[in-house]
Design a protein around this motif. Structure first.
Motif, PDB file in Angstrom:
ATOM      1  N   ILE A  27      12.876  -4.095 -10.759  1.00  0.00           N
ATOM      2  CA  ILE A  27      12.077  -3.846  -9.555  1.00  0.00           C
ATOM      3  C   ILE A  27      13.080  -3.772  -8.419  1.00  0.00           C
ATOM      4  N   ALA A  28      13.170  -2.605  -7.772  1.00  0.00           N
ATOM      5  CA  ALA A  28      14.134  -2.474  -6.678  1.00  0.00           C
ATOM      6  C   ALA A  28      13.676  -1.362  -5.739  1.00  0.00           C
ATOM      7  N   GLY A  29      14.622  -0.655  -5.138  1.00  0.00           N
ATOM      8  CA  GLY A  29      14.288   0.364  -4.136  1.00  0.00           C
ATOM      9  C   GLY A  29      13.280   1.406  -4.609  1.00  0.00           C
ATOM     10  N   ASN A  30      13.420   1.864  -5.846  1.00  0.00           N
ATOM     11  CA  ASN A  30      12.486   2.892  -6.343  1.00  0.00           C
ATOM     12  C   ASN A  30      11.048   2.400  -6.340  1.00  0.00           C
ATOM     13  N   GLU A  31      10.875   1.121  -6.677  1.00  0.00           N
ATOM     14  CA  GLU A  31       9.516   0.572  -6.718  1.00  0.00           C
ATOM     15  C   GLU A  31       8.948   0.439  -5.307  1.00  0.00           C
ATOM     16  N   LEU A  32       9.826   0.218  -4.331  1.00  0.00           N
ATOM     17  CA  LEU A  32       9.338   0.178  -2.936  1.00  0.00           C
ATOM     18  C   LEU A  32       8.820   1.572  -2.550  1.00  0.00           C
ATOM     19  N   ASP A  33       9.553   2.607  -2.971  1.00  0.00           N
ATOM     20  CA  ASP A  33       9.105   3.980  -2.685  1.00  0.00           C
ATOM     21  C   ASP A  33       7.763   4.250  -3.378  1.00  0.00           C
TER      22      ASP A  33
ATOM     23  N   ALA B  74       8.595   9.317   0.693  1.00  0.00           N
ATOM     24  CA  ALA B  74       8.353   7.875   0.638  1.00  0.00           C
ATOM     25  C   ALA B  74       9.658   7.116   0.933  1.00  0.00           C
ATOM     26  N   GLU B  75      10.755   7.594   0.375  1.00  0.00           N
ATOM     27  CA  GLU B  75      12.042   6.926   0.617  1.00  0.00           C
ATOM     28  C   GLU B  75      12.434   7.033   2.095  1.00  0.00           C
ATOM     29  N   LYS B  76      12.181   8.209   2.676  1.00  0.00           N
ATOM     30  CA  LYS B  76      12.489   8.408   4.101  1.00  0.00           C
ATOM     31  C   LYS B  76      11.704   7.431   4.969  1.00  0.00           C
ATOM     32  N   ILE B  77      10.427   7.273   4.641  1.00  0.00           N
ATOM     33  CA  ILE B  77       9.573   6.349   5.409  1.00  0.00           C
ATOM     34  C   ILE B  77      10.169   4.940   5.331  1.00  0.00           C
ATOM     35  N   LYS B  78      10.523   4.539   4.106  1.00  0.00           N
ATOM     36  CA  LYS B  78      11.096   3.203   3.910  1.00  0.00           C
ATOM     37  C   LYS B  78      12.345   3.016   4.760  1.00  0.00           C
ATOM     38  N   LYS B  79      13.239   4.006   4.722  1.00  0.00           N
ATOM     39  CA  LYS B  79      14.499   3.877   5.455  1.00  0.00           C
ATOM     40  C   LYS B  79      14.276   3.918   6.969  1.00  0.00           C
ATOM     41  N   ASN B  80      13.359   4.771   7.409  1.00  0.00           N
ATOM     42  CA  ASN B  80      13.176   4.933   8.863  1.00  0.00           C
ATOM     43  C   ASN B  80      12.373   3.814   9.504  1.00  0.00           C
ATOM     44  N   ILE B  81      11.233   3.468   8.904  1.00  0.00           N
ATOM     45  CA  ILE B  81      10.378   2.488   9.590  1.00  0.00           C
ATOM     46  C   ILE B  81      10.031   1.282   8.724  1.00  0.00           C
ATOM     47  N   GLY B  82      10.524   1.272   7.478  1.00  0.00           N
ATOM     48  CA  GLY B  82      10.184   0.154   6.596  1.00  0.00           C
ATOM     49  C   GLY B  82      10.714  -1.156   7.156  1.00  0.00           C
TER      50      GLY B  82
ATOM     51  N   ASN C 262       8.289  -2.904  15.522  1.00  0.00           N
ATOM     52  CA  ASN C 262       7.287  -2.061  14.856  1.00  0.00           C
ATOM     53  C   ASN C 262       7.490  -0.606  15.290  1.00  0.00           C
ATOM     54  N   LYS C 263       7.900   0.228  14.337  1.00  0.00           N
ATOM     55  CA  LYS C 263       8.171   1.632  14.662  1.00  0.00           C
ATOM     56  C   LYS C 263       7.058   2.511  14.118  1.00  0.00           C
ATOM     57  N   GLU C 264       6.972   3.734  14.649  1.00  0.00           N
ATOM     58  CA  GLU C 264       5.966   4.680  14.155  1.00  0.00           C
ATOM     59  C   GLU C 264       6.641   5.935  13.619  1.00  0.00           C
ATOM     60  N   MET C 265       5.921   6.608  12.742  1.00  0.00           N
ATOM     61  CA  MET C 265       6.493   7.846  12.197  1.00  0.00           C
ATOM     62  C   MET C 265       5.360   8.799  11.823  1.00  0.00           C
ATOM     63  N   GLU C 266       5.589  10.074  12.045  1.00  0.00           N
ATOM     64  CA  GLU C 266       4.588  11.059  11.647  1.00  0.00           C
ATOM     65  C   GLU C 266       4.837  11.468  10.197  1.00  0.00           C
ATOM     66  N   ILE C 267       3.793  11.417   9.389  1.00  0.00           N
ATOM     67  CA  ILE C 267       3.927  11.747   7.974  1.00  0.00           C
ATOM     68  C   ILE C 267       3.137  13.012   7.657  1.00  0.00           C
ATOM     69  N   ARG C 268       3.764  13.891   6.923  1.00  0.00           N
ATOM     70  CA  ARG C 268       3.056  15.091   6.464  1.00  0.00           C
ATOM     71  C   ARG C 268       2.860  15.016   4.967  1.00  0.00           C
ATOM     72  N   GLY C 269       1.680  15.377   4.529  1.00  0.00           N
ATOM     73  CA  GLY C 269       1.412  15.382   3.095  1.00  0.00           C
ATOM     74  C   GLY C 269       0.198  16.242   2.818  1.00  0.00           C
TER      75      GLY C 269
ATOM     76  N   ASN D  79       4.292  -1.982  10.311  1.00  0.00           N
ATOM     77  CA  ASN D  79       3.440  -3.050   9.769  1.00  0.00           C
ATOM     78  C   ASN D  79       2.693  -2.578   8.535  1.00  0.00           C
ATOM     79  N   GLU D  80       2.229  -1.332   8.584  1.00  0.00           N
ATOM     80  CA  GLU D  80       1.517  -0.790   7.419  1.00  0.00           C
ATOM     81  C   GLU D  80       2.460  -0.666   6.224  1.00  0.00           C
ATOM     82  N   ILE D  81       3.674  -0.233   6.500  1.00  0.00           N
ATOM     83  CA  ILE D  81       4.621  -0.043   5.400  1.00  0.00           C
ATOM     84  C   ILE D  81       5.026  -1.393   4.802  1.00  0.00           C
ATOM     85  N   ARG D  82       5.091  -2.412   5.656  1.00  0.00           N
ATOM     86  CA  ARG D  82       5.397  -3.747   5.125  1.00  0.00           C
ATOM     87  C   ARG D  82       4.256  -4.216   4.212  1.00  0.00           C
ATOM     88  N   GLU D  83       3.041  -3.929   4.646  1.00  0.00           N
ATOM     89  CA  GLU D  83       1.879  -4.271   3.809  1.00  0.00           C
ATOM     90  C   GLU D  83       1.969  -3.510   2.472  1.00  0.00           C
TER      91      GLU D  83
END
Ligand SMILES: Nc1ncnc2c1ncn2[C@@H]1O[C@H](COP(=O)(O)OP(=O)(O)OP(=O)(O)O)[C@@H](O)[C@H]1O
Ligand SMILES: [Mg+2]
Length: 347
Positions: free
Chosen positions: A188-194, A214-222, A230-237, A253-257
């Motif tokens: 269980i490591a970085g990949n599982e966080l993604d 997902a990895e970008k989100i983790k690195k930028n605002i995780g 608490n940072k914000e980021m726009e996500i496209r999907g 905060n959401e990403i920590r959850e």
């Protein structure tokens, strides 16, 4: 004079290399030049011929817009070889890149592997590297290499605890007198966080996002601890109900959850390792604290999270992606001095 120079240029010594064959990235170190290669452990394969087209950073750049005739593969899984032939081709490609025009000389290689590796997996790593062109292959466990690379006094009697959070494995080891006194290794490591971030976006927003996003989100605002900004980021999907592209704003905060369960597994593994540490070494660790390395150490607030759950001081590597290869490099250059740190290839 001229003869001497070219002789040095061709010397076997200068061809030798240390390799960190990681789930996420592969690093190569040589005595003369230090870290000479740092690339993603990824390969692109031709769908029809099954031949490798390229490997490493060129593949990462292709992600998201891959032609139909190409398959992308990550030949390592949880730190160990999942596809023997591909790892060998990838290594041959990387070693060739590093050796440039000096390919005819076969190097001696020190390679760092997960501490929980089985004898069969050891064979697979050794064979891959030999097939990729090496003359002699030595194994060192990742936590030992990382600790040495971080300048920890691994040969001394006092206990040192190192936590290496990589892409595929989290390894927690207590090291003293050149050996691992106790270790806990979880897949269980970085990949599982993604993965956890992808699942969260799916469950909460009905939104499909790619692994790279997902990895970008983790690195930028995780973040792993609420005290971090608490940072914000726009996500496209893509909206899973309507099938249309959509964008939303999410915050730390959401990403920590999203990551909390996975981070909880890491905390448990650390506590388990502490509870299994012999008392005299535990007292060294209470005094010195824990040392955190591997790419996961870059997640903001992770040191605070670990410190809070263990009540211990946590230091973070200044260069967490390179500690393992640096340590393997130190062994390569002083192989006789550090022979005790090498793994038995057969056990
Ligand atoms: N700034 C960052 N914040 C959070 N995580 C990060 C950051 N930078 C890198 N990572 C994560 O670190 C992990 C890669 O770390 P590392 O290169 O140490 O792994 P590895 O050695 O290839 O894997 P393993 O040791 O498990 O085989 C990836 O999951 C990556 O997303
Ligand atoms: Mg690693």
């Amino acid at each position: 004079m001229r003869f001497n120079l070219s002789f040095k240029w061709l010397s076997l010594e200068s061809m030798n290399m240390a390799i960190d064959l990681g789930t996420t990235s592969t690093l190569i170190y040589t005595k003369d030049e230090g870290i000479v290669l740092e690339e993603d452990s990824m390969v692109a394969i031709d769908k029809n011929t099954r031949e490798m087209i390229t490997a490493g950073k060129e593949v990462k750049e292709m992600l998201g817009r891959i032609p139909d005739n190409i398959i992308i593969s990550e030949p390592l899984e949880d730190g160990v070889i999942a596809d023997f032939k591909l790892v060998e081709e990838m290594l041959r490609f990387f070693i060739g890149k590093v050796q440039k025009r000096r390919l005819f000389i076969k190097p001696k290689v020190v390679v760092a592997v997960p501490s929980g590796i089985t004898p069969v997996e050891k064979r697979a790593v050794i064979n891959s590297i030999e097939e990729a062109g090496a003359r002699e292959v030595y194994l060192v466990s990742e936590p030992i290499a990382a600790a040495l690379g971080e300048g920890m006094p691994v040969t001394e009697p006092a206990g040192n605890m190192i936590i290496d959070i990589g892409g595929g494995t989290t390894e927690i080891a207590v090291i003293a007198l050149s050996g691992i006194v106790n270790k806990v290794s979880i897949k269980i490591a970085g990949n599982e966080l993604d993965d956890a971030i992808q699942t969260y976006m799916y469950d909460k927003y009905n939104m499909a996002i790619g692994k790279v996003s997902a990895e970008k989100i983790k690195k930028n605002i995780g973040s792993a601890h609420p005290s971090v900004e608490n940072k914000e980021m726009e996500i496209r999907g893509r909206d899973l109900v309507e099938g249309l592209p959509k964008k939303i704003i999410i915050n730390s905060n959401e990403i920590r959850e999203a990551m909390s369960e996975t981070l909880g597994l890491m905390k448990n593994a650390i506590k388990k390792s502490l509870s299994e540490t012999p008392p005299e070494l535990a007292s060294d660790i209470v005094e010195k604290g824990l040392f955190l390395t591997g790419g996961g150490a870059l997640l903001s607030g992770i040191d605070k999270m670990i410190s809070k759950s263990t009540n211990l001081k946590v230091s973070v590597s200044e260069d967490p992606l390179r500690g393992v290869v640096k340590g393997a490099g130190i062994i390569l250059v002083n192989i006789n001095e550090y022979r005790d740190l090498l793994m038995d290839p057969n056990r």
